[in-house]
Design an enzyme around this catalytic site. Structure first.
Site, mmCIF file in Angstrom:
data_model
loop_
_atom_site.group_PDB
_atom_site.id
_atom_site.type_symbol
_atom_site.label_atom_id
_atom_site.label_comp_id
_atom_site.label_asym_id
_atom_site.label_seq_id
_atom_site.Cartn_x
_atom_site.Cartn_y
_atom_site.Cartn_z
ATOM 1 N N SER A 244 45.093 46.901 40.953
ATOM 2 C CA SER A 244 43.840 47.091 40.303
ATOM 3 C C SER A 244 42.907 45.830 40.837
ATOM 4 O O SER A 244 43.171 45.171 41.678
ATOM 5 C CB SER A 244 44.077 46.724 38.835
ATOM 6 N N LYS A 245 41.753 45.893 40.307
ATOM 7 C CA LYS A 245 40.567 45.131 40.882
ATOM 8 C C LYS A 245 40.933 43.700 40.914
ATOM 9 O O LYS A 245 40.619 42.795 41.747
ATOM 10 C CB LYS A 245 39.568 45.263 39.864
ATOM 11 N N ARG A 246 42.078 43.342 39.949
ATOM 12 C CA ARG A 246 42.335 41.896 39.904
ATOM 13 C C ARG A 246 43.059 41.566 41.224
ATOM 14 O O ARG A 246 43.032 40.277 41.603
ATOM 15 C CB ARG A 246 43.575 41.460 38.893
ATOM 16 N N HIS A 247 43.444 42.651 41.974
ATOM 17 C CA HIS A 247 44.176 41.956 43.205
ATOM 18 C C HIS A 247 43.199 42.092 44.670
ATOM 19 O O HIS A 247 43.318 41.800 45.472
ATOM 20 C CB HIS A 247 45.213 43.249 43.583
ATOM 21 N N GLY A 248 41.824 42.377 44.382
ATOM 22 C CA GLY A 248 40.925 42.367 45.212
ATOM 23 C C GLY A 248 40.295 43.716 45.306
ATOM 24 O O GLY A 248 40.414 44.344 44.291
#
Ligand code: GLU
Length: 469
Positions: A244-248
């Site tokens: 998800s976006k948290r990972h980049g």
């Protein structure tokens, strides 16, 4: 002759093309290409609230960037409504589907009673033709259409990725295939499309694995030949959670903006959930030659941006310098460089790329590094005060004079630098550090002779003298 292979990528246009979608598209594409089959693009846009034309555009752009060309389509589900209605009418006539007049309140009551008894909530089949004989449809209730799922036995398939899967029909209730306003539902549209488009292999994310038994039962009821299904496990982030976006960045196009090469991205994505021996770097042609549907991983794969950078740098270094110069040019232009005037200014962009590609994993990094040479940066007064002491001024005045006559190439410049350093009894950093600040307003560059050789003699000498004051 065996049936020609037909695969499809069927995104719902509710956002950009994300890493997982691109990987699914790539697998379906590579499988079709491997078998000299047909790759179809289908836009599943029936969810009118969430689908947008911008998202369709973003998906098409993402596919184009990765060069995953389709042979048929894009087909839009919203343009196929008449066909879905036609099949629903056929199923009603054949008795494989039926009208259900339950009101939402009735369904709520049904579920509550089931829960109270400790049963799993499910539709109890009260409007199935065999249960509804003599029952009069209530006035003023627009019915939904339900699929008459088999009651007994099992539904199973041999998954290309997961192997044999089997589910008891008793687990499945009668799926709504048309809402009370007549609009067809998601699983039904997918079935009709896969059938009409003669899809032989459905390769998709394993978040759809629960839909498959329902889709198979409907296909069976239609007398359709079943496709082979392959459900590819999810992509996780480094922490083992769903990507998800948290990972980049999760949007494929963001990787274009960030300076990744599409050929590197394709190579990297192919390895997320698939392997061919221990091959890490392979061409698109290799992928097509090898991608026969075997060696798909059963477990989730992990997105690793460091590995992507490594793959990208490999492709970046493999490009010839002129091609690299061409790819980096627009990025220099955004940084304010008049790229078509570089040659006039005596700067060979291909040579600049050759020097800096060793230390750049992306086109963005290459562009940042190339700015050392392609644009004139001015050191701040503060930097000058820190690095350029009266003692080094004397050294650089001397060095400027040496530069007037030295042969303008790397070995000669290296020798001149060494001689100057020795003559003044300095250590290399005492010379290199302030000279870099003076000429390039940065403390780190590749070897001095290499960067100097990329600029014309006059540029270097004039810049040096003007900054010595
Ligand atoms: N439209 C679905 C999605 O974007 C894919 C459905 C399918 O491949 O069957 O997740």
């Amino acid at each position: 002759m065996s049936t020609p292979i037909r695969t499809r990528f069927a995104p719902s246009p509710t956002g950009f093309l994300h890493i997982g979608g691109a990987r699914t598209a790539l697998f379906a594409w590579a499988f079709a290409r491997h078998h000299r089959g047909t790759f179809i693009l289908r836009i599943e846009d029936t969810d009118l609230e969430r689908s947008t034309p911008e998202a369709v555009r973003a998906i098409l752009d993402g596919m184009a960037w990765l060069d995953l060309g389709h042979d048929e389509g894009p087909f839009y589900q919203t343009r196929r409504m008449d066909r879905y209605r036609e099949v629903i009418a056929q199923m009603l006539a054949a008795g494989t589907a039926y009208h259900c007049y339950c009101t939402p309140q009735e369904l709520d009551q049904m579920r509550e009673a089931q829960r109270a008894r400790g049963d799993k909530p499910r539709y109890d089949g009260r409007w199935r033709p065999e249960n509804a004989t003599g029952r009069v449809p209530p006035e003023g209730v627009a019915p939904v259409v339900r699929f008459r799922n088999p009651l007994d036995g099992t539904v199973g398939w041999h998954d290309m990725v997961k192997g044999p899967i089997e589910i008891a029909n008793a687990e499945l209730d009668d799926l709504i295939i048309a809402r009370s306003d007549g609009t067809p539902t998601y699983n039904f549209c997918v079935v009709v499309d896969d059938w009409d488009m003669k899809i032989t292999h459905v390769i998709r994310g394993d978040d759809h694995v629960n839909n498959t038994p329902r889709q198979i039962n409907i296909l069976d009821a239609l007398g359709a030949t079943l496709p082979v299904y392959g459900h590819v496990p999810m992509i996780h982030g480094p922490d083992g959670q769903k990507l998800s976006k948290r990972h980049g960045a999760v949007s494929v196009i963001q990787y274009d903006e960030d300076g990744y090469l599409p050929e590197a991205m394709v190579n990297y994505l192919a390895r997320l959930g698939w392997s061919h021996g221990d091959a890490e770097i392979f061409s698109r042609d290799d992928l097509v030659a090898w991608f026969d549907g075997n060696h798909l991983s059963h477990s989730p794969s992990q997105f690793d941006v460091e590995k992507l950078r490594w793959v990208n740098q490999h492709y970046l270094k493999a490009l010839d310098d002129a091609a690299l110069a061409q790819r980096v040019s627009p990025r220099l232009a955004t940084r304010g460089v008049a790229v078509d005037r570089l040659a006039e200014a005596g700067i060979d962009l291909a040579a600049v790329c050759n020097l800096f590609k060793e230390r750049s994993a992306t086109l963005e990094e290459l562009a940042d590094n190339a700015m050392t040479v392609c644009a004139e940066a001015h050191p701040s007064a503060e930097d000058l005060a820190t690095h350029v002491t009266p003692a080094v001024r004397v050294v650089f005045a001397d060095f400027a004079a040496v530069l007037e006559t030295v042969e303008w190439n790397r070995p000669a410049l290296a020798a001149a630098i060494k001689a100057t350093v020795q003559r003044h009894g300095l250590k290399m950093p005492q010379f290199g550090q302030p000279l870099r600040v003076l000429l390039f307003a940065r403390t780190q560059t590749p070897s001095l002779e290499a960067v100097l050789a990329l600029l014309p003699r006059r540029t270097v000498i004039d810049r040096l003298r003007s900054r010595l004051g």
